[in-house]
Design a protein around this motif. Structure first.
Motif, PDB file in Angstrom:
ATOM      1  N   GLY A 177      58.931  38.220 137.031  1.00  0.00           N
ATOM      2  CA  GLY A 177      59.771  37.427 136.123  1.00  0.00           C
ATOM      3  C   GLY A 177      61.008  36.725 136.706  1.00  0.00           C
ATOM      4  O   GLY A 177      61.468  37.257 137.825  1.00  0.00           O
ATOM      5  N   ILE A 178      61.562  35.551 136.178  1.00  0.00           N
ATOM      6  CA  ILE A 178      62.554  34.782 136.620  1.00  0.00           C
ATOM      7  C   ILE A 178      63.898  35.033 135.772  1.00  0.00           C
ATOM      8  O   ILE A 178      63.672  34.814 134.266  1.00  0.00           O
ATOM      9  N   ILE A 179      64.960  35.287 136.338  1.00  0.00           N
ATOM     10  CA  ILE A 179      66.198  34.954 135.763  1.00  0.00           C
ATOM     11  C   ILE A 179      66.999  33.836 136.261  1.00  0.00           C
ATOM     12  O   ILE A 179      67.426  34.140 137.574  1.00  0.00           O
ATOM     13  N   TYR A 180      67.095  32.746 135.671  1.00  0.00           N
ATOM     14  CA  TYR A 180      68.128  31.724 135.925  1.00  0.00           C
ATOM     15  C   TYR A 180      69.386  32.033 135.374  1.00  0.00           C
ATOM     16  O   TYR A 180      69.714  31.767 134.165  1.00  0.00           O
ATOM     17  N   ASP A 181      70.415  32.310 136.126  1.00  0.00           N
ATOM     18  CA  ASP A 181      71.704  32.482 135.826  1.00  0.00           C
ATOM     19  C   ASP A 181      72.828  31.332 136.023  1.00  0.00           C
ATOM     20  O   ASP A 181      73.056  31.329 137.412  1.00  0.00           O
ATOM     21  N   ALA A 182      72.902  30.691 135.087  1.00  0.00           N
ATOM     22  CA  ALA A 182      73.811  29.249 135.547  1.00  0.00           C
ATOM     23  C   ALA A 182      73.174  28.483 136.561  1.00  0.00           C
ATOM     24  O   ALA A 182      73.876  28.050 137.389  1.00  0.00           O
ATOM     25  N   ALA A 183      71.864  28.175 136.686  1.00  0.00           N
ATOM     26  CA  ALA A 183      71.019  27.986 137.745  1.00  0.00           C
ATOM     27  C   ALA A 183      70.329  26.572 137.595  1.00  0.00           C
ATOM     28  O   ALA A 183      69.804  26.220 136.462  1.00  0.00           O
ATOM     29  N   ALA A 184      70.377  26.218 138.872  1.00  0.00           N
ATOM     30  CA  ALA A 184      69.286  24.857 138.777  1.00  0.00           C
ATOM     31  C   ALA A 184      67.948  25.412 139.256  1.00  0.00           C
ATOM     32  O   ALA A 184      67.796  26.510 140.305  1.00  0.00           O
ATOM     33  N   PRO A 185      66.624  25.068 138.720  1.00  0.00           N
ATOM     34  CA  PRO A 185      65.436  25.586 138.839  1.00  0.00           C
ATOM     35  C   PRO A 185      64.970  25.184 140.347  1.00  0.00           C
ATOM     36  O   PRO A 185      64.052  25.848 140.975  1.00  0.00           O
ATOM     37  N   ASP A 186      65.252  23.739 140.705  1.00  0.00           N
ATOM     38  CA  ASP A 186      64.902  23.283 142.214  1.00  0.00           C
ATOM     39  C   ASP A 186      65.825  22.568 142.663  1.00  0.00           C
ATOM     40  O   ASP A 186      66.822  22.154 142.172  1.00  0.00           O
ATOM     41  N   MET A 187      65.551  22.119 143.875  1.00  0.00           N
ATOM     42  CA  MET A 187      66.675  21.227 144.794  1.00  0.00           C
ATOM     43  C   MET A 187      66.592  19.910 143.953  1.00  0.00           C
ATOM     44  O   MET A 187      67.783  19.171 144.165  1.00  0.00           O
ATOM     45  N   THR A 188      65.605  19.424 143.217  1.00  0.00           N
ATOM     46  CA  THR A 188      65.373  18.079 142.883  1.00  0.00           C
ATOM     47  C   THR A 188      66.490  18.011 141.548  1.00  0.00           C
ATOM     48  O   THR A 188      67.152  16.929 141.516  1.00  0.00           O
ATOM     49  N   SER A 189      66.507  18.857 140.928  1.00  0.00           N
ATOM     50  CA  SER A 189      67.286  18.894 139.641  1.00  0.00           C
ATOM     51  C   SER A 189      68.668  19.387 139.884  1.00  0.00           C
ATOM     52  O   SER A 189      69.622  19.065 139.137  1.00  0.00           O
ATOM     53  N   LEU A 190      69.011  19.847 141.243  1.00  0.00           N
ATOM     54  CA  LEU A 190      70.382  20.382 141.544  1.00  0.00           C
ATOM     55  C   LEU A 190      71.518  19.306 141.273  1.00  0.00           C
ATOM     56  O   LEU A 190      72.414  19.815 140.458  1.00  0.00           O
ATOM     57  N   ARG A 255      68.515  20.162 151.860  1.00  0.00           N
ATOM     58  CA  ARG A 255      66.938  20.616 152.005  1.00  0.00           C
ATOM     59  C   ARG A 255      66.331  20.258 150.911  1.00  0.00           C
ATOM     60  O   ARG A 255      66.522  19.873 149.915  1.00  0.00           O
ATOM     61  N   THR A 256      64.912  20.129 151.161  1.00  0.00           N
ATOM     62  CA  THR A 256      63.955  19.574 150.261  1.00  0.00           C
ATOM     63  C   THR A 256      62.805  20.956 149.962  1.00  0.00           C
ATOM     64  O   THR A 256      62.811  21.802 150.851  1.00  0.00           O
ATOM     65  N   GLN A 257      61.967  20.562 148.815  1.00  0.00           N
ATOM     66  CA  GLN A 257      61.187  21.761 148.664  1.00  0.00           C
ATOM     67  C   GLN A 257      60.033  20.984 147.530  1.00  0.00           C
ATOM     68  O   GLN A 257      60.280  20.086 147.040  1.00  0.00           O
ATOM     69  N   ASN A 258      59.008  21.613 147.705  1.00  0.00           N
ATOM     70  CA  ASN A 258      57.758  21.305 146.722  1.00  0.00           C
ATOM     71  C   ASN A 258      57.816  22.322 145.550  1.00  0.00           C
ATOM     72  O   ASN A 258      57.639  23.571 145.702  1.00  0.00           O
ATOM     73  N   SER A 259      58.062  21.689 144.343  1.00  0.00           N
ATOM     74  CA  SER A 259      58.296  22.678 143.110  1.00  0.00           C
ATOM     75  C   SER A 259      57.314  22.695 142.738  1.00  0.00           C
ATOM     76  O   SER A 259      56.935  23.364 141.019  1.00  0.00           O
ATOM     77  N   THR A 260      56.054  22.207 142.879  1.00  0.00           N
ATOM     78  CA  THR A 260      54.759  22.108 142.032  1.00  0.00           C
ATOM     79  C   THR A 260      54.459  23.540 141.311  1.00  0.00           C
ATOM     80  O   THR A 260      53.893  23.561 140.170  1.00  0.00           O
ATOM     81  N   ASN A 261      54.211  24.482 142.392  1.00  0.00           N
ATOM     82  CA  ASN A 261      53.758  25.873 142.064  1.00  0.00           C
ATOM     83  C   ASN A 261      54.663  26.523 140.778  1.00  0.00           C
ATOM     84  O   ASN A 261      54.146  27.302 140.148  1.00  0.00           O
ATOM     85  N   GLN A 264      54.022  24.722 137.589  1.00  0.00           N
ATOM     86  CA  GLN A 264      52.357  25.230 137.086  1.00  0.00           C
ATOM     87  C   GLN A 264      52.587  26.848 136.569  1.00  0.00           C
ATOM     88  O   GLN A 264      51.948  27.068 135.544  1.00  0.00           O
ATOM     89  N   ALA A 265      53.375  27.723 137.156  1.00  0.00           N
ATOM     90  CA  ALA A 265      53.548  28.879 136.578  1.00  0.00           C
ATOM     91  C   ALA A 265      54.534  28.820 135.249  1.00  0.00           C
ATOM     92  O   ALA A 265      54.305  29.516 134.315  1.00  0.00           O
ATOM     93  N   ALA A 266      55.235  27.650 135.110  1.00  0.00           N
ATOM     94  CA  ALA A 266      56.210  27.724 133.833  1.00  0.00           C
ATOM     95  C   ALA A 266      55.201  27.271 132.910  1.00  0.00           C
ATOM     96  O   ALA A 266      55.445  27.646 131.667  1.00  0.00           O
ATOM     97  N   THR A 267      54.391  26.095 133.027  1.00  0.00           N
ATOM     98  CA  THR A 267      53.580  25.575 131.737  1.00  0.00           C
ATOM     99  C   THR A 267      52.451  26.153 131.596  1.00  0.00           C
ATOM    100  O   THR A 267      52.106  25.950 130.496  1.00  0.00           O
ATOM    101  N   SER A 268      52.094  27.089 132.554  1.00  0.00           N
ATOM    102  CA  SER A 268      50.553  27.803 132.105  1.00  0.00           C
ATOM    103  C   SER A 268      51.273  29.137 131.446  1.00  0.00           C
ATOM    104  O   SER A 268      50.192  29.827 130.987  1.00  0.00           O
ATOM    105  N   GLY A 269      52.446  29.516 131.546  1.00  0.00           N
ATOM    106  CA  GLY A 269      52.870  30.800 130.721  1.00  0.00           C
ATOM    107  C   GLY A 269      52.808  32.090 131.755  1.00  0.00           C
ATOM    108  O   GLY A 269      52.626  33.335 131.243  1.00  0.00           O
ATOM    109  N   ALA A 270      52.558  31.716 132.931  1.00  0.00           N
ATOM    110  CA  ALA A 270      52.473  32.951 134.029  1.00  0.00           C
ATOM    111  C   ALA A 270      53.566  33.555 134.235  1.00  0.00           C
ATOM    112  O   ALA A 270      53.365  34.869 134.743  1.00  0.00           O
TER     113      ALA A 270
END
Length: 331
Positions: A177-190, A255-261, A264-270
Motif C-alpha cells: 500500500g501507499i502512504i502519501y504524506d503531504a505529498a505529490a503523487p508524481d513529478m507532473t503534479s509536483l 526529472r521526468t517519469q511515466n505515471s501510467t502504471n 492504473q493501480a489507482a483506478t483499478s483498486g489494486a
C-alpha cells in the motif's frame, strides 16, 4: 567505608568492560596519556534476533548502476514493514522522531534511506543517473538488502513521486500500500500542488552563482516546513541542504517519469492509499494534491489539525495512530 568497598567491588567487576574503552594517546614528551573513550557497540544488521528496540546500524547498499545508497532499519522485523522516502533537500534524518519512538518500534519494521543525491548517498550529476528506472532500482536495492516482502511505502512531499518510479517497473503487488504524506503523487503534479509561498523559492535553490540567495531561500524553505523545529534537528535539515550540489538539486526537481502504471493501480483498486495532510501546511495545497489523486478507488484521506508540512513532528501521536491503524487494516 562499607560504601567505598562496595563501590570498589562494583568498579572492579566492570573493569574488563571499561578497559575495552580506553585509548592510549602519545603526548609531546613521548609519554602516554590514557583516556576513556566512548564505547562503540556494533549490532549485526543480519541478526534477526537483535530485539524490537535495538537499532540496526545503517549500511550502504549498491544500486544497479553502482550508486551507493545509505539505508537503515529499526523496529520489529516480524511486523509489517514500511519504507520511508523523504522529501526535497533533506535526507532520511527527517524521520528521526519516528525512528526514535518506541511505540513505532514495537508495531512495525521501519526502513529509511537517503535517496540518491541526498544525505550520505552518492550524488551523481549526470541526467542518465536520474531516469525513473535508476530511482526504482535504488528502492529495489534497499528492499533486497533488508529482505522486505511487500512493504508499505510512505512518501513524504517530493518523496511521493518515487512510488510512481517503483510501479513503472514492478506490478502493484510488489508493495502492500501507499502512504502519501503531504505529498505529490508524481513529478507532473509536483508544480501544480506547490503553495504560492514555496514555488517562488525554487529558482534561488537551483542557481549556482549567489550563495547568499541560496542560503536565504533554503532557510525560508525549512521554516515553511515547520516554524519551530528543535535546534539540532533544524541544523541537520540545513546541513542536508548544503551537502547537495546545486546541479543535483536541479536534476531532483526537473526529472521526468511515466505515471501510467501508478494511475492504473489507482483506478483499478489494486492498491490502497492513505493520503495525510497537515491543516497548516505551507508547502503544498491539499485540494490540488487531491485533484491529482482523482479516481483512486481505495483512498483514505486524513487531515491533521494544526499540523505543518512536518506532519509527524506537529502531531506525533495522531500521525502515529493514523498510520498504524491504516496499516493494520490493510496488512
Amino acid at each position: 567505608m562499607l560504601f567505598s568497598l562496595k563501590f570498589l567491588s562494583s568498579a572492579l567487576a566492570l573493569l574488563p568492560l571499561v578497559v575495552a574503552n580506553i585509548g592510549d594517546l602519545p603526548t609531546r614528551d613521548n609519554t602516554i596519556e590514557r583516556r576513556l573513550v566512548d564505547p562503540v557497540i556494533a549490532i549485526s544488521p543480519t541478526d534477526a534476533n537483535f530485539g524490537i528496540s535495538a537499532v540496526a546500524p545503517g549500511r550502504f547498499v549498491t544500486s544497479a548502476d553502482g550508486t551507493k545508497i545509505f539505508a537503515e532499519a529499526r523496529g520489529n522485523p516480524s511486523k509489517p514493514a514500511i519504507v520511508f522516502i523523504h522529501g526535497f533537500g533533506l535526507g532520511a534524518m527527517a524521520f528521526n522522531e519516528i525512528f526514535d519512538d518506541p511505540l513505532w518500534l514495537l508495531q512495525v519494521y521501519m526502513v529509511r534511506y537517503d535517496t540518491r543525491g541526498h544525505g550520505r548517498s552518492d550524488k551523481p550529476n549526470n541526467a542518465a543517473a536520474w531516469v525513473s528506472q535508476r530511482l526504482a532500482e535504488d528502492f529495489d536495492a534497499v528492499v533486497q538488502s533488508y529482505n522486505l516482502n511487500k512493504p508499505f511505502v510512505l512518501g513524504w512531499s517530493i518523496g511521493g513521486p518515487h512510488i510512481a518510479d517503483i510501479l513503472s517497473f514492478h506490478p502493484p503487488n510488489y508493495i502492500s500500500g501507499i502512504i502519501y504524506d503531504a505529498a505529490a503523487p508524481d513529478m507532473t503534479s509536483l508544480f501544480n500542488i506547490g503553495s504560492p509561498a514555496a514555488l517562488p523559492l525554487i529558482p534561488s535553490l537551483i542557481q549556482t552563482t549567489n550563495v547568499t540567495q541560496f542560503q536565504a531561500a533554503y532557510i525560508d524553505f525549512i521554516n515553511l516546513c515547520h516554524p519551530a523545529l528543535e535546534w539540532n534537528f533544524y541544523l541537520g535539515c540545513l546541513g542536508d541542504g548544503v551537502v547537495q550540489p546545486r546541479d543535483v538539486t536541479e536534476l531532483v526537481l526537473t526529472r521526468t517519469q511515466n505515471s501510467t502504471n501508478l494511475y492504473q493501480a489507482a483506478t483499478s483498486g489494486a492498491l490502497p492509499l492513505l493520503a495525510i495532510f497537515g491543516a497548516d501546511d505551507k508547502i503544498i495545497m491539499k485540494q490540488a494534491a487531491l485533484d491529482a489523486m482523482a479516481g483512486w478507488q481505495r483512498l483514505t484521506v486524513v487531515t491533521l489539525p494544526n499540523a505543518e508540512h512536518f506532519t509527524w513532528i506537529s502531531r506525533p501521536v495522531l500521525f502515529r495512530a493514523t498510520v498504524l491503524q491504516w496499516i493494520t487494516q490493510n496488512a
